[in-house]
Design a protein around this motif. Structure first.
Motif, PDB file in Angstrom:
ATOM      1  N   SER A  47      29.922  33.962  39.063  1.00  0.00           N
ATOM      2  CA  SER A  47      29.197  34.943  39.875  1.00  0.00           C
ATOM      3  C   SER A  47      30.186  36.020  40.305  1.00  0.00           C
ATOM      4  CB  SER A  47      28.608  34.260  41.115  1.00  0.00           C
ATOM      5  OG  SER A  47      29.666  33.786  41.940  1.00  0.00           O
ATOM      6  N   ALA A  48      29.690  37.130  40.813  1.00  0.00           N
ATOM      7  CA  ALA A  48      30.581  38.196  41.297  1.00  0.00           C
ATOM      8  C   ALA A  48      31.533  37.656  42.355  1.00  0.00           C
ATOM      9  CB  ALA A  48      29.759  39.371  41.829  1.00  0.00           C
ATOM     10  N   ASP A  49      31.031  36.809  43.267  1.00  0.00           N
ATOM     11  CA  ASP A  49      31.893  36.237  44.309  1.00  0.00           C
ATOM     12  C   ASP A  49      32.977  35.337  43.703  1.00  0.00           C
ATOM     13  OD1 ASP A  49      30.530  37.545  46.317  1.00  0.00           O
ATOM     14  OD2 ASP A  49      29.322  35.797  46.890  1.00  0.00           O
ATOM     15  N   ILE A  55      40.132  36.765  40.994  1.00  0.00           N
ATOM     16  CA  ILE A  55      41.029  37.927  40.982  1.00  0.00           C
ATOM     17  C   ILE A  55      41.980  37.866  42.174  1.00  0.00           C
ATOM     18  CG2 ILE A  55      41.104  40.453  41.218  1.00  0.00           C
ATOM     19  CD1 ILE A  55      38.484  40.490  39.499  1.00  0.00           C
ATOM     20  N   ASP A  56      41.464  37.448  43.330  1.00  0.00           N
ATOM     21  CA  ASP A  56      42.309  37.294  44.519  1.00  0.00           C
ATOM     22  C   ASP A  56      43.375  36.214  44.316  1.00  0.00           C
ATOM     23  OD1 ASP A  56      40.924  39.299  45.843  1.00  0.00           O
ATOM     24  OD2 ASP A  56      39.693  37.901  47.016  1.00  0.00           O
ATOM     25  N   ASN A  57      43.130  35.302  43.368  1.00  0.00           N
ATOM     26  CA  ASN A  57      44.079  34.225  43.049  1.00  0.00           C
ATOM     27  C   ASN A  57      44.854  34.510  41.758  1.00  0.00           C
ATOM     28  OD1 ASN A  57      43.768  32.309  45.216  1.00  0.00           O
ATOM     29  ND2 ASN A  57      41.681  32.022  44.480  1.00  0.00           N
ATOM     30  N   ASP A  58      45.058  35.791  41.481  1.00  0.00           N
ATOM     31  CA  ASP A  58      45.902  36.237  40.363  1.00  0.00           C
ATOM     32  C   ASP A  58      45.331  35.990  38.974  1.00  0.00           C
ATOM     33  OD1 ASP A  58      47.843  37.197  42.174  1.00  0.00           O
ATOM     34  OD2 ASP A  58      48.723  35.197  42.328  1.00  0.00           O
ATOM     35  N   VAL A  59      44.025  35.852  38.850  1.00  0.00           N
ATOM     36  CA  VAL A  59      43.398  35.785  37.534  1.00  0.00           C
ATOM     37  C   VAL A  59      43.095  37.222  37.110  1.00  0.00           C
ATOM     38  CG1 VAL A  59      41.431  34.939  36.187  1.00  0.00           C
ATOM     39  CG2 VAL A  59      42.413  33.514  38.010  1.00  0.00           C
ATOM     40  N   ASN A  60      43.418  37.536  35.870  1.00  0.00           N
ATOM     41  CA  ASN A  60      43.196  38.878  35.313  1.00  0.00           C
ATOM     42  C   ASN A  60      41.988  38.843  34.390  1.00  0.00           C
ATOM     43  OD1 ASN A  60      45.818  40.477  36.068  1.00  0.00           O
ATOM     44  ND2 ASN A  60      46.451  38.409  35.504  1.00  0.00           N
TER      45      ASN A  60
END
Length: 164
Positions: A47-49, A55-60
């Motif tokens: 989901s968007a969340d 992304i906040d946990n360094d996933v690109n």
């Protein structure tokens, strides 16, 4: 024609990625999960969340764009000794055209450049064509994947490629 990889960072791209993920996950996993479980998986993981939290946990995350059309997405995270390829999904009409291979090889080059010794991913245990795809790229099936947190059990195996 080579695709472009558009980094997902802004809210509109996060939502576009979540919409695409829902479409692709429902197409890919409908044979493995009942509809309600699949809806839960998508909500928990794509989901968007969930993507924003990743992304906040360094996933690109990257959208794959070819000729102005978004045709898929992939995501990776650098870890201590490895690049973890977390997602790689293409629309059905773009599979089997070496696009996925090019993405995996790009991730391997990136990992090497960052001094990482391997690339790894998980694949659904019954997704034999995906397993064959990774085996053709010299990945080896290591073991069943450890179950991540979540409400839906997932039957996955770990594939790994040691970089030379």
């Amino acid at each position: 024609m080579k695709p472009d990889y558009k980094l997902v960072a802004k809210a509109k791209y996060i939502h576009a990625t979540a919409d695409l993920a829902s479409e692709l996950w429902h197409e890919v996993y409908k044979r493995y999960y009942p509809a309600k479980q699949l809806d839960t998986l998508v909500e928990e993981l794509q989901s968007a969340d969930a993507i924003e939290a990743d992304i906040d946990n360094d996933v690109n995350y990257f959208l794959v764009v070819l000729g102005g059309k978004t045709i898929g997405y992939f995501a990776w995270k650098m870890e201590n000794t490895a690049l973890h390829l977390m997602h790689l999904y293409l629309k059905p009409e773009y599979r089997g055209k070496a696009l996925g291979r090019d993405i995996v090889l790009s991730c391997e080059r990136l990992a090497r450049g960052e001094g990482k010794g391997r690339v790894w991913c998980t694949v659904h245990a019954k997704a034999l064509p995906v397993q064959q795809f990774f085996k053709a790229l010299r990945y080896r099936n290591l073991k069943p994947a450890e179950q991540e947190n979540g409400t839906v059990p997932r039957d996955e195996v770990v594939f790994e490629h040691t970089l030379g």
